[in-house]
Design a protein around this motif. Structure first.
Motif, PDB file in Angstrom:
ATOM      1  N   GLN A 114       0.758  -1.383   0.007  1.00 24.53           N
ATOM      2  CA  GLN A 114      -0.486   0.091   0.197  1.00 24.53           C
ATOM      3  C   GLN A 114       0.519   1.246  -0.304  1.00 24.53           C
ATOM      4  OE1 GLN A 114      -3.608   0.224   2.183  1.00 24.53           O
ATOM      5  NE2 GLN A 114      -2.869  -1.664   3.337  1.00 24.53           N
ATOM      6  N   LEU A 115       2.155   0.758  -0.003  1.00 20.44           N
ATOM      7  CA  LEU A 115       3.057   2.225   0.204  1.00 20.44           C
ATOM      8  C   LEU A 115       4.080   2.702  -0.784  1.00 20.44           C
ATOM      9  CD1 LEU A 115       3.595   1.942   4.108  1.00 20.44           C
ATOM     10  CD2 LEU A 115       1.777   4.090   2.634  1.00 20.44           C
ATOM     11  N   PHE A 116       3.468   1.317  -1.749  1.00 23.43           N
ATOM     12  CA  PHE A 116       4.395   1.110  -2.758  1.00 23.43           C
ATOM     13  C   PHE A 116       4.833   2.895  -3.707  1.00 23.43           C
ATOM     14  CE2 PHE A 116       5.640   0.735  -7.508  1.00 23.43           C
ATOM     15  CZ  PHE A 116       6.234   0.360  -7.406  1.00 23.43           C
ATOM     16  N   ALA A 117       3.818   3.892  -3.263  1.00 21.64           N
ATOM     17  CA  ALA A 117       4.079   4.991  -4.141  1.00 21.64           C
ATOM     18  C   ALA A 117       4.793   5.806  -3.670  1.00 21.64           C
ATOM     19  CB  ALA A 117       2.667   5.778  -4.268  1.00 21.64           C
ATOM     20  N   ASP A 118       5.146   5.320  -1.740  1.00 20.57           N
ATOM     21  CA  ASP A 118       5.762   6.551  -1.401  1.00 20.57           C
ATOM     22  C   ASP A 118       6.521   5.764  -1.487  1.00 20.57           C
ATOM     23  OD1 ASP A 118       4.673   8.090   0.879  1.00 20.57           O
ATOM     24  OD2 ASP A 118       2.956   6.348   0.707  1.00 20.57           O
ATOM     25  N   ARG A 119       7.509   4.380  -1.887  1.00 25.27           N
ATOM     26  CA  ARG A 119       8.601   4.297  -2.030  1.00 25.27           C
ATOM     27  C   ARG A 119       9.288   4.513  -3.617  1.00 25.27           C
ATOM     28  NH1 ARG A 119       8.040   2.672   2.084  1.00 25.27           N
ATOM     29  NH2 ARG A 119       9.050   4.675   2.871  1.00 25.27           N
ATOM     30  N   VAL A 120       7.915   4.514  -4.908  1.00 26.80           N
ATOM     31  CA  VAL A 120       8.787   4.874  -5.904  1.00 26.80           C
ATOM     32  C   VAL A 120       9.721   6.352  -5.264  1.00 26.80           C
ATOM     33  CG1 VAL A 120       8.500   5.428  -8.241  1.00 26.80           C
ATOM     34  CG2 VAL A 120       7.817   3.286  -6.899  1.00 26.80           C
ATOM     35  N   ARG A 121       8.245   6.856  -4.642  1.00 25.50           N
ATOM     36  CA  ARG A 121       9.225   8.448  -4.585  1.00 25.50           C
ATOM     37  C   ARG A 121       9.958   8.869  -4.412  1.00 25.50           C
ATOM     38  NH1 ARG A 121       4.491  10.445  -1.864  1.00 25.50           N
ATOM     39  NH2 ARG A 121       5.668  10.432  -0.007  1.00 25.50           N
ATOM     40  N   ASP A 122      10.980   7.544  -3.471  1.00 23.10           N
ATOM     41  CA  ASP A 122      11.946   7.312  -1.882  1.00 23.10           C
ATOM     42  C   ASP A 122      13.098   7.499  -3.066  1.00 23.10           C
ATOM     43  OD1 ASP A 122      10.749   8.162   0.199  1.00 23.10           O
ATOM     44  OD2 ASP A 122      11.251   6.190   0.724  1.00 23.10           O
ATOM     45  N   LEU A 123      13.102   6.406  -4.227  1.00 20.82           N
ATOM     46  CA  LEU A 123      13.776   6.405  -5.347  1.00 20.82           C
ATOM     47  C   LEU A 123      14.428   7.925  -5.986  1.00 20.82           C
ATOM     48  CD1 LEU A 123      12.640   3.293  -7.554  1.00 20.82           C
ATOM     49  CD2 LEU A 123      15.093   3.397  -5.872  1.00 20.82           C
ATOM     50  N   PHE A 124      13.603   8.028  -6.171  1.00 18.71           N
ATOM     51  CA  PHE A 124      13.167   9.467  -6.538  1.00 18.71           C
ATOM     52  C   PHE A 124      14.591  11.246  -6.076  1.00 18.71           C
ATOM     53  CE2 PHE A 124      10.678   7.612 -10.135  1.00 18.71           C
ATOM     54  CZ  PHE A 124      11.581   7.563 -11.218  1.00 18.71           C
ATOM     55  N   THR A 125      13.950  11.068  -4.907  1.00 23.58           N
ATOM     56  CA  THR A 125      14.203  11.327  -3.974  1.00 23.58           C
ATOM     57  C   THR A 125      15.602  11.307  -3.471  1.00 23.58           C
ATOM     58  OG1 THR A 125      12.819  11.119  -2.280  1.00 23.58           O
ATOM     59  CG2 THR A 125      12.112  13.079  -3.461  1.00 23.58           C
ATOM     60  N   GLY A 126      16.011   9.475  -3.051  1.00 27.22           N
ATOM     61  CA  GLY A 126      16.980   9.586  -2.036  1.00 27.22           C
ATOM     62  C   GLY A 126      16.613   9.852  -0.652  1.00 27.22           C
ATOM     63  N   ASN A 127      15.751   9.520  -0.346  1.00 31.82           N
ATOM     64  CA  ASN A 127      14.957   9.685   1.173  1.00 31.82           C
ATOM     65  C   ASN A 127      14.527   8.651   1.385  1.00 31.82           C
ATOM     66  OD1 ASN A 127      15.558  12.505   2.207  1.00 31.82           O
ATOM     67  ND2 ASN A 127      14.045  13.316   1.295  1.00 31.82           N
ATOM     68  N   ASP A 128      14.762   8.341   3.218  1.00 32.45           N
ATOM     69  CA  ASP A 128      14.119   7.387   3.392  1.00 32.45           C
ATOM     70  C   ASP A 128      12.575   7.751   4.145  1.00 32.45           C
ATOM     71  OD1 ASP A 128      14.515   4.694   2.585  1.00 32.45           O
ATOM     72  OD2 ASP A 128      16.363   4.666   4.299  1.00 32.45           O
ATOM     73  N   THR A 129      11.683   8.108   3.596  1.00 32.64           N
ATOM     74  CA  THR A 129      10.438   8.287   4.451  1.00 32.64           C
ATOM     75  C   THR A 129      10.199   7.299   5.271  1.00 32.64           C
ATOM     76  OG1 THR A 129       9.190   7.945   2.359  1.00 32.64           O
ATOM     77  CG2 THR A 129       9.845   9.722   2.801  1.00 32.64           C
TER      78      THR A 129
END
Lengths: 500, 497
Positions: A114-129
């Motif tokens: 369910q948090l897949f979208a957040d992980r994809v965003r992490d890939l680009f921003t380089g953050n570990d949300t």
């Protein structure tokens, strides 16, 4: 000499082939097993790179992660851990999590699909949300009251449980198991200390790690008479119908006479059903049970949730804390006929009948909710790291309908009578309608009787809370104290809801 | 002696033996392969820095460049002293060695708090020490190539080497435990903070002796026999030396508590014996003796314990490492979990946590590297080892004298067996034993001994690659031209490309 040299070359190739095959075994076939092994600290280090989400009650975090300087970057902590321990569980560095920490592990850790979208965003921003947050259904005031009243009970009992459910939805308002424990030492990054703390808890003979509200089964005693009453009402009786009673009853073919808790209780030969429940008349219900038959009693118990091995308490769609099934046990002779002695005992919640506190609360909740039993749950909402609510919000649903609304009305009337005129007066709350049933269950020769109360509170025909309290080996006054505690929890729920 | 690398220097033989091409030195191929190896090592180092420091520092290439300079020096020595040597050996070994140095530096970085990693000196720690050891080992290899112009001259010192080998093997066994034992295996000589593993050198010394002895005895060993079950078995009195070495290896097993070294010596001897005599019966006898001995040691360890207990325990761990995952089986379990976590592609250099495994810089370096490079990377490393071993064996096939054949075959097989023993142990294929992983493990003894072994293989492959007739370059002045003194087996005279 060249032929053997060539053969040696082949031998070396075979040896390396073996190495290669074995590497495939270790790194491909067994890889997942090894990666997720409990002994594997690597995944944990990676897991601690990301802040684990909060577990919250009414906007306040009861399980949270704060940054540290160590190799594991976040330390899990549980403010007021003892009060919430059995709901939260704990998330140890080396080992398997428990409780909500286990059932919502993926979402909290941020690995959930369910948090897949957040992980994809992490890939680009380089953050570990951070991981996602879990909002529980608990009422803070009810939970704290339940913990306080249970641990400071006036009969000196050290084992027991209390649980409160919103009858209209199934949302769990309070869940306490006594004795409790502090989960904080168990999640220490010093794994040896954490291991020792866990061992000490595990060896404790009182079993503090056990969630008694969900997984401890006790003989329900007289609280089971609510089920007898439901079966009787469905067989055509009304609360004012007379049933046989008397000072003593000995079932056919069984030598053990059943008596009442006090000679003043229903010594007359006939008593109304409502009076029988109000006074908790053993002889009346034993005979009623024998008359109705084992199948009817068992069937009614099953309709209220006995024998359910599937139930879990967490989210309504999947996972959750495991719940032990409540059982009516064997009440038949080997030839298939009713074992009337056992049936008489079972009808008053003895013999092999066993019930969890949750099951007790679910019976009261079904009665209060007009015969509709809602599936209990603990997770109100899953909130993303940015507190978006799209992931999951509980949609309450009916689990089963044990009785019709007419029968439920009659049962409400009878249980109100218990609190107003009978054994449950300790639970009275002025301005509210409280109904319930006490229980004193014999726990065998050696230990004292268990004290029970199951009941509900309503206002203007609307149910507010259904509560079950069990005090193990409480002895005399156990059920009265359980009733008082249940009343306090109900009051706390009412106060938390601003009197509604 | 000048310009030895010209293939055109030997035009005369083509007329006599048309099937033999004019020998090429292939030194340029070696140089190109070496450059490729160093590129891979540089990329490995850069990836480690990117993963561990979140940036690639300007100094990342310094260790690689130092290594490259060292290996380039050896390459020049080979050009001068062994121009016909196998061109794949040096680049393959240099790549292994470079990965080892890079990984050890990566372990050093893991020991430092993340904030201080950026300031960690490039040449410090185990990685820096390994770099220095590499320099020493390569110098040693170069000295060997300079000093020993013909591998056959080694046979002159065979008895001295044999004695030295036995002494080296036995020293740790007789030394008090405080001076010889590390992690339960008595394989060391420890003086002050310094420790060497004499067994690493012993294997080369012993092998030289075996090769010499077997060349002398191979007639009698291969001809005098009794036939039993269709297999020719040697006479009882000829079994003497085999039994002696078997006893020696069992003594190693018992007193040095190390199955790996024992297996290594015994395997080395049996295989050279087999190569010398071409008799399968030796292999059968050898295998029976070894497994019989190992099983006996296991049985005795389980019943009476004592000196066999260590071996028994290791076998038990091997049978079920997860039986005691936090105590006895901890190391193997952590190694396996690391390998499993790496999976097919690995966590990337610098991206894993190999420091979870005890002794990861030494015995378990293969598991540590495997966590980060995955199954594919480890397969590549295995192929590199296999390449070195098979190239060594090929040198044995091509060289013309029996002593050279035995030396090359024995050395190459020993290297392969050592890789098998330690990698098999780390990955749970066989019981774990305290061997070093050649060219990867931290430590000077292992590195120097294995570079000596490679130098010897280079020397033999050079002899194999040399033109058959004429005063070939690099040949000692005293050796007459024409066919070499010892010729055995008809096909060996012709170099088969």
């Amino acid at each position: 000499m060249n032929a053997p040299l060539r053969r040696v070359g082949v031998v070396v190739m075979i040896l390396f082939g073996l190495l290669f095959a074995n590497l495939n075994w270790v790194q491909a076939y067994k890889a997942d097993e090894y990666r997720t092994s409990d002994y594997n600290g690597r995944v944990q280090v990676a897991e601690y790179d990301r802040q684990r989400g909060n577990i919250e009650v009414a906007g306040r975090a009861i399980g949270t992660s704060r940054a540290t300087d160590g190799e594991l970057k976040f330390q899990r902590s549980y403010p007021n851990g003892e009060i919430y321990a059995h709901v939260l569980g704990f998330k140890p560095v080396n080992g398997v999590p428990t409780g909500i920490e286990k059932s919502e592990d993926e979402f909290l850790a941020g690995n959930s699909d369910q948090l897949f979208a957040d992980r994809v965003r992490d890939l680009f921003t380089g953050n570990d949300t951070a991981g996602g947050n879990v909002l529980l259904t608990l009422s803070r005031r009810a939970q704290e009251t339940a913990y306080r009243e249970l641990t400071r009970n006036r009969v000196g009992v050290d084992k027991g449980a209390a649980i409160a459910i919103d009858p209209r939805t199934g949302a769990i308002q309070a869940l306490v198991s006594m004795p409790s424990f502090d989960p904080n030492p168990l999640v220490s990054h010093r794994t040896d200390a954490a291991g020792k703390a866990y061992e000490a808890l595990e060896k404790d003979k009182d079993g503090p790690l056990k969630n008694r509200a969900l997984s401890e089964v006790l003989p329900p005693g007289s609280t089971f008479k609510v089920i007898d009453s439901a079966a009787a009402l469905e067989s055509g009786l009304t609360p004012n119908s007379n049933i046989p009673a008397g000072p003593s009853y000995t079932a056919p073919t069984s030598g053990t006479p059943i008596r009442n808790a006090h000679p003043s209780i229903c010594p007359e030969s006939q008593v109304t059903l409502i009076d029988a429940l109000t006074e908790s008349c053993n002889t009346g219900f034993a005979q009623l049970g024998v008359r109705l038959g084992a199948d009817t009693i068992k069937e009614k118990a099953r309709a209220f949730g006995f024998e359910d091995t599937e139930l879990t308490v967490g989210r309504l769609n999947e996972g959750g804390l495991p719940v032990a099934p409540s059982r009516t046990g064997e009440i038949k002779n080997p030839d298939g006929s009713d074992d009337k002695g056992a049936l008489a005992q079972s009808a008053i919640g003895q013999n092999n009948v066993r019930m969890t506190p949750l099951q007790g609360a679910m019976i009261a909740a079904a009665v209060a909710n007009g015969g509709s039993q809602m599936r209990p749950y603990l997770v109100q909402q899953l909130l993303g790291p940015d507190r978006t609510t799209i992931h999951y919000t509980a949609a309450p649903r009916e689990l089963r309908k044990p009785v019709s609304s007419q029968v439920a009305q009659s049962l409400q009337q009878m249980m109100r009578s218990v609190v107003e005129n009978g054994t449950g007066t300790n639970a009275q709350i002025s301005g509210y309608t409280v109904g319930g049933k006490t229980g004193t269950a014999q726990a065998g020769e050696v230990s004292d009787d268990h004290g029970w109360f199951i009941g509900f509170v309503m206002k203007d025909g609307q149910p507010i809370s259904a509560v079950a309290v069990a005090l193990e080996s409480a002895g005399d006054g156990g059920s009265a104290e359980a009733t008082r505690i249940a009343g306090q929890i109900m009051k706390a729920v009412i106060a938390d809801r601003g009197g509604k | 002696m000048t310009a030895p690398a010209r293939p055109a220097a030997t035009p005369t033989i083509t007329g006599e033996m048309p099937r033999v091409r004019a020998p090429k030195t292939r030194r340029n191929a070696e140089l190109a392969l070496l450059a490729l190896s160093m590129l891979v090592v540089a990329a490995y180092s850069a990836t480690i820095e990117a993963n561990m420091l979140q940036t690639v520092t300007l100094d990342f290439w310094l260790p690689t460049a130092s290594l490259a300079a060292v290996f380039l020096g050896l390459h020049v020595v080979i050009r001068l002293r062994a121009p016909y040597a196998d061109p794949a050996l040096l680049p393959a070994v240099a790549l292994l060695n470079g990965i080892g140095v890079g990984f050890l530096r990566r372990l050093d970085l893991a020991d430092v708090a993340p904030a201080q990693r950026l300031g960690y000196p490039v040449f410090a720690g185990t990685g820096g020490r390994q770099l220095a050891w590499t320099l020493a080992a390569v110098i040693l290899a170069a000295v060997l190539l300079f000093m020993i112009r013909d591998h056959r001259s080694v046979s002159r010192y065979a008895y001295t080497l044999g004695l030295a080998g036995i002494v080296l093997v036995m020293i740790p066994a007789v030394l008090p435990r405080a001076y010889s034992e590390i992690n339960g295996a008595k394989l060391w000589i420890r003086v002050g903070g310094f420790s060497i593993q004499p067994g690493e050198f012993a294997k080369i010394a012993l092998l030289s002796f075996f090769a010499y002895y077997l060349v002398r005895k191979r007639e009698v060993l291969s001809l005098a026999s009794r036939r039993f079950l269709g297999i020719d078995f040697p006479r009882g009195r000829d079994l003497g030396p085999v039994v002696l070495v078997w006893m020696l290896s069992l003594l190693v097993l018992i007193f040095e508590k190390d199955l790996g070294t024992s297996l290594l010596y015994f395997g080395m001897f049996v295989v050279t014996l087999y190569i010398a005599t071409e008799r399968v019966s030796w292999l059968i006898i050898g295998l029976l003796l070894f497994f019989g001995g190992a099983f006996l040691a296991y049985f005795l360890g389980g019943t009476i314990g004592g000196p066999f207990a260590n071996f028994y325990q290791r076998a038990e761990i091997w049978l079920d490492p997860f039986a005691d995952p936090y105590e006895k089986g901890y190391q193997l379990v952590q190694g396996l979990l690391g390998l499993g976590t790496g999976g097919l592609f690995g966590a990337g250099p610098g991206g894993g946590q190999p420091d979870k495994v005890p002794e990861v810089h030494n015995d378990f370096i293969f598991a540590g590297i495997g966590e980060e490079v995955g199954l594919f990377g480890l397969s590549a490393l295995l192929v590199l080892y296999l390449l070195v071993v098979e190239r060594g064996l090929r040198a044995g096939l091509a060289v013309r004298d029996s002593f050279g054949k035995l030396m090359a075959g024995g050395l190459a097989f020993t290297l392969g067996l050592q890789v098998f023993v330690i990698v098999g142990g780390v990955t749970g294929l066989i019981p774990l034993t305290g061997q070093t992983t050649p060219f990867l493990s931290a430590g000077g003894s292992s590195l120097m001994a294995n570079w000596l072994l490679i130098a010897m293989l280079l020397r033999i492959s050079d002899a194999a690659g040399q033109p058959v007739t004429g005063n070939g370059p690099g040949r000692p002045a005293g050796v007459p031209a024409g066919p070499p003194a010892q010729l055995h087996g008809a096909p060996t005279e012709v170099i088969r490309p």
